[in-house]
Enzyme design. Sequence first.
Site, PDB file in Angstrom:
ATOM      1  CB  SER A  49      -0.911   0.019   1.226  1.00 48.39           C
ATOM      2  OG  SER A  49      -1.569   1.269   1.336  1.00 48.39           O
ATOM      3  CG  ASP A 105     -19.966  -0.620   4.435  1.00 48.95           C
ATOM      4  OD1 ASP A 105     -21.013   0.056   4.422  1.00 48.95           O
ATOM      5  OD2 ASP A 105     -19.252  -0.751   5.447  1.00 48.95           O
TER       6      ASP A 105
END
Length: 380
Positions: free
Chosen positions: A64, A169
Site C-alpha cells: 500500500s 458497504d
Amino acid sequence: MRVAEDFRKLYGAEPEGVWAAPGRVNLIGEYTDVNDGFVLPLALPHTAVAAVSRRTDGLLRVHSADTGEGVVRLDIRTLEPRTGTGWAAYPAGVVWALREAGHPVTGADVHLASTVPTGAGLSSSAALEVVTALALNDLYGFGLTAPRLALLGRRAENAFVGVPCGVMDQMASACCAEGHLLHLDTRDLTTRHVPFDLDAHGLRLLVVDTRVRHALGDGAYAERRAGCEAGARALGVRTLREVDHVQLPDVLGRLGDETVRSYVRHVVTDNHRVRRTVALLDAGDVRAVGPLLTEGHASLRDDLRVSCPELDLVVAAATGAGALGARMTGGGFGGSAVVLVEAADEDTVTGAVAEAFAAAGRTAPRVFRAVPSAGARRLV
C-alpha cells in the site's frame, strides 16, 4: 498512471491491469443491512486503486502506498482467518474467500493506493476488498457478478478480518452508478438506481469527517448486532426486516429488555425512513428528505447509542445554521455525518460547523461534497 509506475518499481514488471473501487456514504438506513433491511448509499469519488498481476507460485504480495510499510508476503495456501496481517488482511481475506468458494487463485502481486479516508465511516475497507475481488475476477476469468463480488468482500471482512458488518458497504462499492443513489434490499440484494441530481435542485450533500476515528472491530458494533438478533428471536421472526412499521407499538410492548427494545425501534423506524426517503425522491421533493435525516440521527443517538459528541455537534451546528437536515453515517462512535443544504447556504453551514468545533476545542473537521459516483471498474 502513478499506481502502475509504482507497481513497476516494486515488482519489476508491468501490471496486467489497474482497477478502482469507491468508498461510499450512506444517505439513510443505518444498521438495517445486518437486519435484512433497506439502505440508500451513494459511491464517492474517493477510490481504492489497485495495480495487479497474477502469480502461479501460491504467493500473494501486497503493498500500500498509504501505510509506509514494505511489501507484505503471504502464502495463499496457508491463509487462516483472524491471524492478523494489519491492513493486508482485507485483500488477503478476499483471496481466501475466493479460494474457499472454489475459485482457483494461484497468487498475485498487488499495489494499492487509496483516497478513501480511513476510520471515517466511508468504507475504506470495503473499497480495498471490492477492488481486489474485481481485479482477480477479471484476471482469472471467474465471471462473477458485481453482487457476488460484494458478497465475497463481506465474507472476507466477516470471517477473515472478524468484523460482523452487513453487505451494504461492499454492494455500494461494487454496484453504485454515477449520479444515483443505490436503493438496496439487503435481504435479496435487489437494487434500484435512484436519480440524485442535487445540482438540478440547487442543493448540496456535504460529508463532514469529524476526524474521530472509529474501529468496528472493538465489540460495540457486534454488541448491537447481537441485540438486534435477540430482538428478532424474542419476536419469533428471522430478522427485524419482517417487523412492519405499523406493528411497532405492539411489538415494543412484547419486549421486556429496554436495550433490545430500543435497538428494535431504531431498525424498524430506519427501514421506514428509507422507504419514505425513496418516495420523496421519486416525487421530486428532495428538500423534504432533510428532516428525515435529522430524525434518523436522533434515533441513532438515542435508541442505538452509536453517536458521539462530535457527530452530535455537527448535526446541531449544521441544522442551527439552516441546513435542511443532518445525521451521522456509518457505524458510528466517530467517523462522518452527512448534511443536506441549499447550495446558497453551503459556506454558511460549513463555517458554522467549523466555528462550533473550534469553540468546543475539537480538531477541525474535514468537509467535502458528496458527489454520486461510479462503482467499481477497470481503469486500464
